[in-house]
Design a protein around this motif. Structure first.
Motif, PDB file in Angstrom:
ATOM      1  N   VAL A   1       1.114  -1.380  -0.233  1.00 43.86           N
ATOM      2  CA  VAL A   1      -0.105  -0.176   0.246  1.00 43.86           C
ATOM      3  C   VAL A   1       0.531   0.944  -0.214  1.00 43.86           C
ATOM      4  O   VAL A   1       0.910   1.888  -1.078  1.00 43.86           O
ATOM      5  CB  VAL A   1      -0.775  -0.272   0.747  1.00 43.86           C
ATOM      6  CG1 VAL A   1      -1.942   1.097   1.331  1.00 43.86           C
ATOM      7  CG2 VAL A   1      -1.741  -0.720   1.126  1.00 43.86           C
ATOM      8  N   ILE A   2       1.861   1.645   0.602  1.00 45.89           N
ATOM      9  CA  ILE A   2       2.550   2.489   0.191  1.00 45.89           C
ATOM     10  C   ILE A   2       3.682   2.714  -0.697  1.00 45.89           C
ATOM     11  O   ILE A   2       3.752   4.059  -1.916  1.00 45.89           O
ATOM     12  CB  ILE A   2       4.171   1.872   1.639  1.00 45.89           C
ATOM     13  CG1 ILE A   2       3.014   2.226   3.355  1.00 45.89           C
ATOM     14  CG2 ILE A   2       5.131   3.228   1.559  1.00 45.89           C
ATOM     15  CD1 ILE A   2       4.886   1.496   4.399  1.00 45.89           C
ATOM     16  N   GLY A   3       4.007   1.567  -1.172  1.00 43.32           N
ATOM     17  CA  GLY A   3       4.428   1.974  -2.239  1.00 43.32           C
ATOM     18  C   GLY A   3       3.177   2.281  -3.837  1.00 43.32           C
ATOM     19  O   GLY A   3       3.490   3.226  -4.698  1.00 43.32           O
ATOM     20  N   LEU A   4       1.550   1.959  -3.214  1.00 40.72           N
ATOM     21  CA  LEU A   4       1.227   2.344  -4.475  1.00 40.72           C
ATOM     22  C   LEU A   4       0.588   4.393  -3.935  1.00 40.72           C
ATOM     23  O   LEU A   4       0.554   4.915  -4.575  1.00 40.72           O
ATOM     24  CB  LEU A   4      -0.470   1.537  -4.213  1.00 40.72           C
ATOM     25  CG  LEU A   4      -1.690   1.899  -4.694  1.00 40.72           C
ATOM     26  CD1 LEU A   4      -2.932   1.154  -4.713  1.00 40.72           C
ATOM     27  CD2 LEU A   4      -2.473   3.539  -3.817  1.00 40.72           C
ATOM     28  N   LEU A   5       0.497   4.052  -2.623  1.00 43.72           N
ATOM     29  CA  LEU A   5       0.315   5.234  -1.947  1.00 43.72           C
ATOM     30  C   LEU A   5       1.849   6.992  -2.987  1.00 43.72           C
ATOM     31  O   LEU A   5       1.433   7.680  -3.182  1.00 43.72           O
ATOM     32  CB  LEU A   5       0.395   5.929  -1.017  1.00 43.72           C
ATOM     33  CG  LEU A   5      -0.572   5.310   0.176  1.00 43.72           C
ATOM     34  CD1 LEU A   5      -0.680   5.208   1.194  1.00 43.72           C
ATOM     35  CD2 LEU A   5      -2.126   5.999  -0.597  1.00 43.72           C
ATOM     36  N   PHE A   6       3.008   6.496  -2.103  1.00 46.21           N
ATOM     37  CA  PHE A   6       4.169   7.229  -3.163  1.00 46.21           C
ATOM     38  C   PHE A   6       4.121   7.014  -4.653  1.00 46.21           C
ATOM     39  O   PHE A   6       4.410   8.028  -4.760  1.00 46.21           O
ATOM     40  CB  PHE A   6       5.102   6.757  -2.228  1.00 46.21           C
ATOM     41  CG  PHE A   6       5.973   5.934  -2.578  1.00 46.21           C
ATOM     42  CD1 PHE A   6       6.073   5.178  -4.041  1.00 46.21           C
ATOM     43  CD2 PHE A   6       6.685   4.680  -1.705  1.00 46.21           C
ATOM     44  CE1 PHE A   6       6.915   3.803  -4.626  1.00 46.21           C
ATOM     45  CE2 PHE A   6       7.767   3.110  -2.142  1.00 46.21           C
ATOM     46  CZ  PHE A   6       7.851   3.570  -3.500  1.00 46.21           C
ATOM     47  N   ASN A   7       3.806   6.230  -5.366  1.00 44.10           N
ATOM     48  CA  ASN A   7       3.888   6.689  -6.762  1.00 44.10           C
ATOM     49  C   ASN A   7       2.250   7.071  -7.313  1.00 44.10           C
ATOM     50  O   ASN A   7       2.557   8.103  -8.051  1.00 44.10           O
ATOM     51  CB  ASN A   7       3.224   4.902  -7.436  1.00 44.10           C
ATOM     52  CG  ASN A   7       4.530   4.404  -7.774  1.00 44.10           C
ATOM     53  OD1 ASN A   7       5.932   4.643  -7.253  1.00 44.10           O
ATOM     54  ND2 ASN A   7       4.649   3.351  -9.379  1.00 44.10           N
ATOM     55  N   PHE A   8       1.119   7.173  -5.874  1.00 45.93           N
ATOM     56  CA  PHE A   8       0.719   7.867  -6.788  1.00 45.93           C
ATOM     57  C   PHE A   8       0.875   9.629  -6.604  1.00 45.93           C
ATOM     58  O   PHE A   8       0.655  10.053  -7.812  1.00 45.93           O
ATOM     59  CB  PHE A   8      -0.773   7.981  -5.929  1.00 45.93           C
ATOM     60  CG  PHE A   8      -1.727   8.919  -5.690  1.00 45.93           C
ATOM     61  CD1 PHE A   8      -3.016   8.428  -7.244  1.00 45.93           C
ATOM     62  CD2 PHE A   8      -1.891   9.901  -4.789  1.00 45.93           C
ATOM     63  CE1 PHE A   8      -4.249   9.782  -6.760  1.00 45.93           C
ATOM     64  CE2 PHE A   8      -3.539  10.392  -5.171  1.00 45.93           C
ATOM     65  CZ  PHE A   8      -3.912  10.348  -6.272  1.00 45.93           C
ATOM     66  N   ALA A   9       1.478   9.720  -5.686  1.00 44.32           N
ATOM     67  CA  ALA A   9       1.896  10.764  -5.472  1.00 44.32           C
ATOM     68  C   ALA A   9       2.537  11.652  -6.596  1.00 44.32           C
ATOM     69  O   ALA A   9       2.899  12.263  -6.873  1.00 44.32           O
ATOM     70  CB  ALA A   9       2.492  11.161  -4.213  1.00 44.32           C
ATOM     71  N   PHE A  10       3.744  10.612  -6.818  1.00 46.31           N
ATOM     72  CA  PHE A  10       5.148  10.973  -7.339  1.00 46.31           C
ATOM     73  C   PHE A  10       4.927  11.677  -8.934  1.00 46.31           C
ATOM     74  O   PHE A  10       5.035  12.391  -9.385  1.00 46.31           O
ATOM     75  CB  PHE A  10       6.190  10.274  -6.838  1.00 46.31           C
ATOM     76  CG  PHE A  10       7.582  10.743  -8.510  1.00 46.31           C
ATOM     77  CD1 PHE A  10       7.707  11.676  -7.947  1.00 46.31           C
ATOM     78  CD2 PHE A  10       7.833  10.334  -9.457  1.00 46.31           C
ATOM     79  CE1 PHE A  10       9.676  12.230  -8.159  1.00 46.31           C
ATOM     80  CE2 PHE A  10       8.903  10.186  -9.863  1.00 46.31           C
ATOM     81  CZ  PHE A  10       9.680  11.559  -9.724  1.00 46.31           C
ATOM     82  N   TYR A  11       4.129  10.320  -9.626  1.00 50.62           N
ATOM     83  CA  TYR A  11       3.761  10.716 -10.483  1.00 50.62           C
ATOM     84  C   TYR A  11       1.704  11.497 -11.290  1.00 50.62           C
ATOM     85  O   TYR A  11       2.889  11.560 -11.823  1.00 50.62           O
ATOM     86  CB  TYR A  11       3.542   8.989 -11.212  1.00 50.62           C
ATOM     87  CG  TYR A  11       4.730   8.317 -11.513  1.00 50.62           C
ATOM     88  CD1 TYR A  11       5.913   8.693 -12.783  1.00 50.62           C
ATOM     89  CD2 TYR A  11       4.855   7.819  -9.918  1.00 50.62           C
ATOM     90  CE1 TYR A  11       6.673   7.745 -12.289  1.00 50.62           C
ATOM     91  CE2 TYR A  11       5.792   6.271 -10.450  1.00 50.62           C
ATOM     92  CZ  TYR A  11       7.028   6.478 -11.687  1.00 50.62           C
ATOM     93  OH  TYR A  11       8.377   6.324 -11.745  1.00 50.62           O
TER      94      TYR A  11
END
Length: 472
Positions: free
Chosen positions: A284-294
């Motif tokens: 879930v952390i991976g989902l969130l930081f990809n969501f924010a950065f991309y």
């Protein structure tokens, strides 16, 4: 067999992290991963030229971009399961070969339909490469210190490739033509394949691991439907009947996958593994930081081109501050992890990135470009700084026999996060009173996603590096 023996000796030398033999597996794996992530973003600035040259319709242009993403995201878990069953090195090499051949086909395309088909095959190759990349690094560098540094450099490759894509794509299109966007993959793929076969040790096979094709089909359908729905939501709006129908079908496919996994004797993704806070929380952390950065990269790219009138090449240059940070943030966190543990690095990275996007949101409707350099640097550095720890958390949360599956889950959630960011960013820019308002709203939401990731990391990421688990 001589090559395999040499590869084993090279991998064994990885723990001290000195000499060519210890670094060759890292170079091989990162070369393959770099190609995959570069192709996600490099095509964005090339599609206008592709459309003009091939006479593509708007729908055709969309499929040139989205076909790769759909095949890539939808087949990641399948690629991970194949790697665990047949050996991660073997499946990784298959993926590199398929990806490189498909890139050559893309460069030779004379029609939109042929290019879309080749892009779909490229996505299949990418789905075979990525799960094996992390599993092979974990195999080659079992010592926690060496593994953290390897994961850090792997993460740096992702950030560099994703952020440099628009700049490199703009440069190639404006000089030698759009076909070179695909031709650049050929020498990289050839070098990657040679290095992998020579220096990466053969992986163990778990032949008792059934592939469970009904579950594979269900997860492919769920991820593909969700990705397509999110992409269409950015164009059609969230209340469009086709978008709502796609979301409903994605939920139904996910429910069918969960039911099948509960009943299967040898599930693709054993649900007991998801009870691990480290695995599920890290995903879930991976989902969130990809969501924010991309989301930042996507909305900023459109803002620079449509609001400020930058060319594709100038837009890539404007985004370079974020690229510059990803070049060393992951490697730095890999070095620090053995001293501090992963948790403070993940939390610190997410808080820094959140501060960066919050700063952009607060900078005003049309801030001077120098005021945006700091927020972009903070987002790029913070995301890459946290990637190593979250990757290590996920990969050490499961037995070695499920390394490919864990890698596939982590990268699947990250791809879903990226697709959601593009869809939401497109909607905000299209529906806001002006580009500036939509951009600031997107940045504020991204900052909230980073903060949520930091909160999750406090409870999910282990305080100290853990040894890789063995067994199946």
């Amino acid at each position: 067999m001589a090559d395999t023996g040499r590869a084993r000796r090279g991998a064994a030398a990885g723990a001290p992290w000195s000499g060519w033999r210890s670094r060759a597996p890292l170079l091989a794996v990162c070369a393959g991963y770099f190609m995959v992530i570069l192709d996600v973003t490099i095509i964005n600035v090339a599609v206008p030229a592709v459309g003009r040259d091939l006479g593509a319709s708007l729908t055709g242009i969309q499929w040139i971009t989205d076909g790769y993403t759909l095949a890539f995201a939808g087949l990641l878990l399948t690629g991970g399961a194949l790697g665990d069953r047949l050996g991660n090195r073997r499946v990784f090499c298959w993926g590199v070969a398929v990806f490189t051949a498909a890139s050559a086909a893309c460069a030779a395309a004379q029609s939109t339909a042929f290019l879309v088909a080749a892009r779909l095959v490229e996505g299949v190759g990418a789905a075979l490469i990525v799960p094996g990349s992390l599993a092979l690094l974990q195999q080659a560098y079992p010592a926690p210190d060496a593994r953290s540094r390897a994961f850090g450099l792997w993460g740096a490759m992702a950030g560099i490739a994703a952020s440099a894509g628009p700049l490199l794509g703009g440069l190639l299109v404006s000089t030698v033509g759009w076909r070179w966007v695909f031709l650049v993959n050929l020498p990289v793929g050839a070098v990657c394949l040679v290095l992998t076969l020579r220096w990466v040790a053969a992986s163990p096979r778990h032949r008792d691991r059934a592939l469970d094709w009904p579950a594979q089909c269900a997860v492919v359908a769920a991820v593909a439907l969700l990705t397509a729905t999110l992409n269409e939501a950015g164009r059609r709006g969230w209340t469009d009947p086709a978008v709502l129908a796609g979301a409903g079908l994605a939920v139904a496919a996910a429910a069918a996958f969960a039911l099948r996994e509960h009943l299967a004797r040898s599930p693709v993704l054993p649900l007991r593994l998801l009870r691990s806070r480290a695995l599920s929380g890290g995903a879930v952390i991976g989902l969130l930081f990809n969501f924010a950065f991309y989301g930042m990269v996507f909305t900023a790219s459109l803002y620079f081109q449509h609001q400020r009138g930058y060319s594709a090449l100038a837009t890539g240059a404007a985004l370079f501050p974020a690229v510059a940070m990803t070049m060393f943030a992951s490697a730095l966190s890999g070095r620090l992890a053995r001293r501090t543990g992963d948790r403070p690095l993940v939390i610190g990275g997410m808080l820094l990135a959140a501060l960066g996007l919050a700063g952009w949101a607060a900078a005003g409707p049309d801030p001077a470009y120098p005021l945006l350099i700091g927020p972009m640097m903070a987002a790029g550095f913070g995301t890459s700084f946290a990637l190593t720890g979250s990757t290590t958390t996920v990969m050490t949360a499961v037995p070695g026999g499920y390394a490919g599956t864990a890698s596939a889950l982590f990268n699947t959630t990250r791809q879903v996060g990226s697709a959601a960011a593009v869809a939401l960013g497109g909607t905000l820019l299209a529906t806001a009173a002006n580009y500036g308002t939509g951009l600031r709203t997107s940045m504020a939401i991204g900052a909230g996603a980073y903060l949520l990731a930091a909160a999750l990391a406090a409870g999910c990421v282990p305080a100290r590096p853990a040894p890789a688990r063995t067994g199946s």
